[in-house]
Structure formats: C-alpha cells, structure tokens
Design a protein around this motif. Structure first.
Motif, PDB file in Angstrom:
ATOM      1  N   TRP A 149     -10.256 -18.722  16.273  1.00  0.00           N
ATOM      2  CA  TRP A 149      -9.539 -17.921  15.285  1.00  0.00           C
ATOM      3  C   TRP A 149     -10.056 -18.236  13.883  1.00  0.00           C
ATOM      4  CZ3 TRP A 149      -6.878 -19.967  11.155  1.00  0.00           C
ATOM      5  CH2 TRP A 149      -6.244 -19.031  10.316  1.00  0.00           C
ATOM      6  N   ASP A 153     -11.837 -14.749  13.718  1.00  0.00           N
ATOM      7  CA  ASP A 153     -10.819 -13.745  13.434  1.00  0.00           C
ATOM      8  C   ASP A 153     -10.913 -13.254  11.990  1.00  0.00           C
ATOM      9  OD1 ASP A 153      -7.900 -12.791  12.726  1.00  0.00           O
ATOM     10  OD2 ASP A 153      -8.017 -12.841  14.917  1.00  0.00           O
ATOM     11  N   SER A 154     -10.595 -11.990  11.785  1.00  0.00           N
ATOM     12  CA  SER A 154     -10.683 -11.399  10.454  1.00  0.00           C
ATOM     13  C   SER A 154      -9.677 -11.994   9.479  1.00  0.00           C
ATOM     14  CB  SER A 154     -10.467  -9.881  10.532  1.00  0.00           C
ATOM     15  OG  SER A 154      -9.195  -9.590  11.084  1.00  0.00           O
TER      16      SER A 154
END
Length: 217
Positions: A149, A153-154
């Motif tokens: 993450w 993840d963005s």
C-alpha cells in the motif's frame, strides 16, 4: 550526590516527556518528529554514565508507554483486526522498551575526546540510531503488510508526484521480506532521520548552557 543525580535525572526525563508532546511532524501510522525530546535522556546518560543512562532510558520507555496508552492499548483491543497477543507484547517491547532504552547509550563517548560537544553529538547519533534500528526491526516483522500500500497505492507514498518513479522501482525490484524491510527503513526513517539531525544541531547550544551552569565537568 545521589540525591542530586536522582533529582537532575528526574527533571531531564520530565523535560523529555514534555518535549515529546510537541510534535513538529506526525506520521499516520505512528512515529513523529518532536522538539528534540530525546536529547534530555541522552544528556542524562552523558552526565552520569552508560549504566545510569540505560536505567534512566528504561524508565523513560515506561513513561512513553503510559503517555501513549491510547496507541498501546489499540494493539490489544478485540475485533476483526485484533493482533495476536504475542505480537502485541513484542511490539510494546521492541517499539517502546528496547527502542527508548537505547537512548541510554548516549554517553558512551564521554571522556573519549577533547571536545565535549563532539562526544555528545556522537552519542546522539549512536543512541538515536540504535532506536531507529529497533523500529526498523519491529516494522519489518509486524507492519510489513503495509509495504505494498505504501509504495503502490495511489493514497500512499506514490501520491507524491516526485516519488512515483522511486515507488515504481521499489515495487519492480523488491518483494516479500525485502520489501517489508525496505518499507520499515523508509517509513521509520521519515521521522527518525530528521529527529537525529535536529537533535545534533541543537546539542551544541545545550552543551554550552550545561557548561555555563557547571552541570558538566
């Protein structure tokens, strides 16, 4: 002399605890850059030796656990995300007891150089560096699941445009235990490295005050 040492150490630990509440930067999953909160603990070790420093730092670790009882208790709360009891206890031992007790090594260079400021600054680097290592170990073992993450993840580190290339490189070249370890190094370094730098910068000023007040030989 014993009374003076106890009183001085108690005052230094109290200062350290108060300074730890003044957070310059706080990370979302624990850890923060404080107003040189560890410096008073290191000074106690520098003034009275490593054995006393380790004892003082151990007491400080317990004070930190009490001060952070909200975070600590969350490790033991029931629910879907409940952490195994053994893991919760291990995190408390590594991230609090061992990590903060490492500050007791801040006086290992006392009497080794002509410059007391140099001795204190080197002690700071070693003591805070050892605390950093403890957090790295804990993070890699118990929080490595957040690594993907954090880098992919963005909403993680990759949301910072300048770091997208770096995050892509990490995800393409690291995995498993290596990724967890690297994540822990980066995440904990985000607050520990600035803390070390700031503390080393402030230390010479504090040393001059200590010399004028004749608290150091």
């Amino acid at each position: 002399m014993k009374t003076k040492k106890l009183v001085t150490t108690a005052m230094l630990l109290a200062f350290a605890l108060i300074l730890s509440l003044i957070q310059v930067l706080q990370l979302p999953f624990g850890g923060s850059v404080t107003l040189v909160s560890m410096l008073p603990v290191v000074i106690a070790a520098y003034m009275y030796g490593t054995r006393w420093g380790l004892f003082s730092a151990f007491i400080y670790s317990l004070l930190q656990m009490v001060a952070g009882i909200g975070t600590v208790s969350a490790f033991f709360l029931p629910g879907e995300g409940q952490m195994a009891l053994g893991s919760a206890i291990a995190i408390c031992l590594i991230d609090y007891v061992l990590a903060y007790t490492m500050l007791g090594f801040g006086g290992i260079f006392a009497g080794k150089f002509k410059s007391k400021t140099k001795e204190l600054c080197l002690g700071i680097v070693v003591a805070l560096g050892l605390r950093y290592v403890m957090h790295i170990i804990s993070g890699a073992i118990f929080f490595g699941a957040w690594a993907e993450w954090f880098f992919a993840d963005s909403t993680g580190l990759s949301q910072i445009g300048a770091l997208k290339g770096f995050c892509s490189w990490v995800m393409n070249n690291l995995s498993g235990g290596g990724l967890s370890l690297f994540y822990s190094v980066v995440y904990n370094g985000a607050y520990m490295i600035p803390e070390i730098i700031i503390t080393v910068i402030v230390a010479p000023v504090v040393m001059r005050v200590l010399k004028k007040s004749k608290l150091t030989d």
